[in-house]
Design a protein around this motif. Structure first.
Motif, PDB file in Angstrom:
ATOM      1  N   LYS A  56      -2.924  -0.588 -17.955  1.00 27.40           N
ATOM      2  CA  LYS A  56      -2.502  -0.361 -16.573  1.00 27.40           C
ATOM      3  C   LYS A  56      -1.943   1.050 -16.373  1.00 27.40           C
ATOM      4  O   LYS A  56      -2.094   1.625 -15.302  1.00 27.40           O
ATOM      5  CB  LYS A  56      -1.463  -1.403 -16.170  1.00 27.40           C
ATOM      6  CG  LYS A  56      -2.062  -2.793 -16.057  1.00 27.40           C
ATOM      7  CD  LYS A  56      -1.054  -3.781 -15.559  1.00 27.40           C
ATOM      8  CE  LYS A  56      -1.733  -5.136 -15.425  1.00 27.40           C
ATOM      9  NZ  LYS A  56      -0.877  -6.121 -14.825  1.00 27.40           N
TER      10      LYS A  56
ATOM     11  N   ARG B 114       8.210   6.055 -14.691  1.00 27.66           N
ATOM     12  CA  ARG B 114       8.430   5.283 -13.462  1.00 27.66           C
ATOM     13  C   ARG B 114       7.294   4.296 -13.218  1.00 27.66           C
ATOM     14  O   ARG B 114       7.522   3.148 -12.835  1.00 27.66           O
ATOM     15  CB  ARG B 114       8.573   6.238 -12.273  1.00 27.66           C
ATOM     16  CG  ARG B 114       9.857   7.053 -12.374  1.00 27.66           C
ATOM     17  CD  ARG B 114      10.013   7.918 -11.194  1.00 27.66           C
ATOM     18  NE  ARG B 114      10.108   7.063 -10.010  1.00 27.66           N
ATOM     19  CZ  ARG B 114      10.697   7.408  -8.889  1.00 27.66           C
ATOM     20  NH1 ARG B 114      11.251   8.579  -8.801  1.00 27.66           N
ATOM     21  NH2 ARG B 114      10.730   6.607  -7.870  1.00 27.66           N
ATOM     22  N   GLU B 115       6.064   4.740 -13.457  1.00 27.88           N
ATOM     23  CA  GLU B 115       4.909   3.863 -13.272  1.00 27.88           C
ATOM     24  C   GLU B 115       4.930   2.716 -14.292  1.00 27.88           C
ATOM     25  O   GLU B 115       4.670   1.563 -13.943  1.00 27.88           O
ATOM     26  CB  GLU B 115       3.619   4.678 -13.420  1.00 27.88           C
ATOM     27  CG  GLU B 115       2.373   3.929 -13.040  1.00 27.88           C
ATOM     28  CD  GLU B 115       1.121   4.797 -13.155  1.00 27.88           C
ATOM     29  OE1 GLU B 115       0.036   4.214 -13.114  1.00 27.88           O
ATOM     30  OE2 GLU B 115       1.251   6.031 -13.293  1.00 27.88           O
TER      31      GLU B 115
ATOM     32  N   PHE C 183       7.574   1.455 -15.762  1.00 24.00           N
ATOM     33  CA  PHE C 183       8.666   0.550 -15.419  1.00 24.00           C
ATOM     34  C   PHE C 183       8.279  -0.372 -14.268  1.00 24.00           C
ATOM     35  O   PHE C 183       8.582  -1.565 -14.292  1.00 24.00           O
ATOM     36  CB  PHE C 183       9.921   1.360 -15.058  1.00 24.00           C
ATOM     37  CG  PHE C 183      11.152   0.520 -14.960  1.00 24.00           C
ATOM     38  CD1 PHE C 183      11.749   0.016 -16.100  1.00 24.00           C
ATOM     39  CD2 PHE C 183      11.707   0.229 -13.725  1.00 24.00           C
ATOM     40  CE1 PHE C 183      12.884  -0.768 -16.007  1.00 24.00           C
ATOM     41  CE2 PHE C 183      12.845  -0.551 -13.621  1.00 24.00           C
ATOM     42  CZ  PHE C 183      13.437  -1.055 -14.777  1.00 24.00           C
ATOM     43  N   SER C 184       7.594   0.154 -13.261  1.00 22.91           N
ATOM     44  CA  SER C 184       7.172  -0.694 -12.143  1.00 22.91           C
ATOM     45  C   SER C 184       6.134  -1.724 -12.595  1.00 22.91           C
ATOM     46  O   SER C 184       6.159  -2.882 -12.153  1.00 22.91           O
ATOM     47  CB  SER C 184       6.630   0.145 -10.986  1.00 22.91           C
ATOM     48  OG  SER C 184       5.445   0.792 -11.371  1.00 22.91           O
ATOM     49  N   GLU C 185       5.231  -1.346 -13.503  1.00 20.92           N
ATOM     50  CA  GLU C 185       4.256  -2.306 -14.036  1.00 20.92           C
ATOM     51  C   GLU C 185       4.938  -3.380 -14.873  1.00 20.92           C
ATOM     52  O   GLU C 185       4.531  -4.547 -14.848  1.00 20.92           O
ATOM     53  CB  GLU C 185       3.188  -1.583 -14.876  1.00 20.92           C
ATOM     54  CG  GLU C 185       2.208  -0.779 -14.067  1.00 20.92           C
ATOM     55  CD  GLU C 185       1.340  -1.623 -13.144  1.00 20.92           C
ATOM     56  OE1 GLU C 185       1.067  -2.797 -13.449  1.00 20.92           O
ATOM     57  OE2 GLU C 185       0.928  -1.093 -12.097  1.00 20.92           O
TER      58      GLU C 185
ATOM     59  N   GLU D 173       7.974  -4.497 -14.362  1.00 16.40           N
ATOM     60  CA  GLU D 173       8.637  -5.381 -13.388  1.00 16.40           C
ATOM     61  C   GLU D 173       7.641  -6.352 -12.780  1.00 16.40           C
ATOM     62  O   GLU D 173       7.935  -7.531 -12.597  1.00 16.40           O
ATOM     63  CB  GLU D 173       9.314  -4.541 -12.290  1.00 16.40           C
ATOM     64  CG  GLU D 173      10.514  -3.774 -12.767  1.00 16.40           C
ATOM     65  CD  GLU D 173      11.636  -4.675 -13.215  1.00 16.40           C
ATOM     66  OE1 GLU D 173      11.929  -5.679 -12.533  1.00 16.40           O
ATOM     67  OE2 GLU D 173      12.232  -4.381 -14.272  1.00 16.40           O
ATOM     68  N   ILE D 174       6.446  -5.869 -12.457  1.00 14.82           N
ATOM     69  CA  ILE D 174       5.393  -6.741 -11.897  1.00 14.82           C
ATOM     70  C   ILE D 174       5.001  -7.790 -12.934  1.00 14.82           C
ATOM     71  O   ILE D 174       4.816  -8.970 -12.608  1.00 14.82           O
ATOM     72  CB  ILE D 174       4.179  -5.894 -11.456  1.00 14.82           C
ATOM     73  CG1 ILE D 174       4.546  -5.031 -10.256  1.00 14.82           C
ATOM     74  CG2 ILE D 174       2.983  -6.783 -11.140  1.00 14.82           C
ATOM     75  CD1 ILE D 174       3.510  -3.994  -9.898  1.00 14.82           C
TER      76      ILE D 174
END
Length: 176
Positions: A148, A164-165, A167-169, A171-172
């Motif tokens: 991803k 940041r990307e 970390f957001s993945e 979280e998802i």
């Protein structure tokens, strides 16, 4: 001549002690758990006009002193690969172009002007956190995240935007 070089060596040693004390003092004051350094290669031949100036810079001594002082204070030390930390923009826009007049400033590919050292610090911190986030994960989960966010596979090209990307993945993935 010998006495001048001895004096310069003593000044450098004292400067190394002061810098190491200031770094560990700052880390302790701000309740840091880890001090992250760039892994600076010190082997090889020093060439060029400024070789004596670079040779007198006590990077290894400062890191060793910081390491000893930090361990006494209960702070860990980590080293990160130094490749491309200053060359890449922290926002993921690509390589930076240094300002010829003021070498501490740079221009990103998207036109934004920023401080080179601050951008490099963001990248150093991002590489540390990417490693710490991915290390404890099982191989299947890690490979899923790497598909991803493919830029975290090669850590020498990781920047703050990749963290940041990632970390957001993560979280998802946890929410699902």
């Amino acid at each position: 001549m010998k006495s001048r070089w001895a004096y310069a060596k003593r000044l450098n040693t004292e400067l190394g002690r002061k810098i190491a004390g200031a770094v560990t003092g700052y880390a302790e004051e701000n309740h840091a758990d880890v001090i992250v350094f760039e892994y600076l290669e010190t082997k090889g031949k020093i060439s060029g006009r400024k070789k004596q100036k670079l040779h007198l810079w006590r990077k290894r001594d400062i890191q060793k002193r910081c390491e000893h002082q930090a361990h006494r204070r209960g702070i860990r030390i980590s080293r990160i690969c130094a490749w491309n930390t200053s060359r890449l923009a922290y926002d993921g826009s690509g390589t930076v172009v240094r300002d010829p007049g003021n070498h501490s400033l740079c221009t990103f590919q998207n036109g934004k002007r920023y401080n080179c050292d601050l951008s490099a610090s963001y990248n150093i911190g991002a590489r540390y956190f990417i490693r710490e986030l991915l290390k404890p994960l099982p191989v299947t989960e890690r490979s899923l995240l790497e598909t991803k966010v493919p830029s975290v596979k090669r850590r020498i090209s990781c920047v703050y935007a990749d963290l940041r990307e990632l970390f957001s993945e993560m979280e998802i993935l946890r929410a699902a």
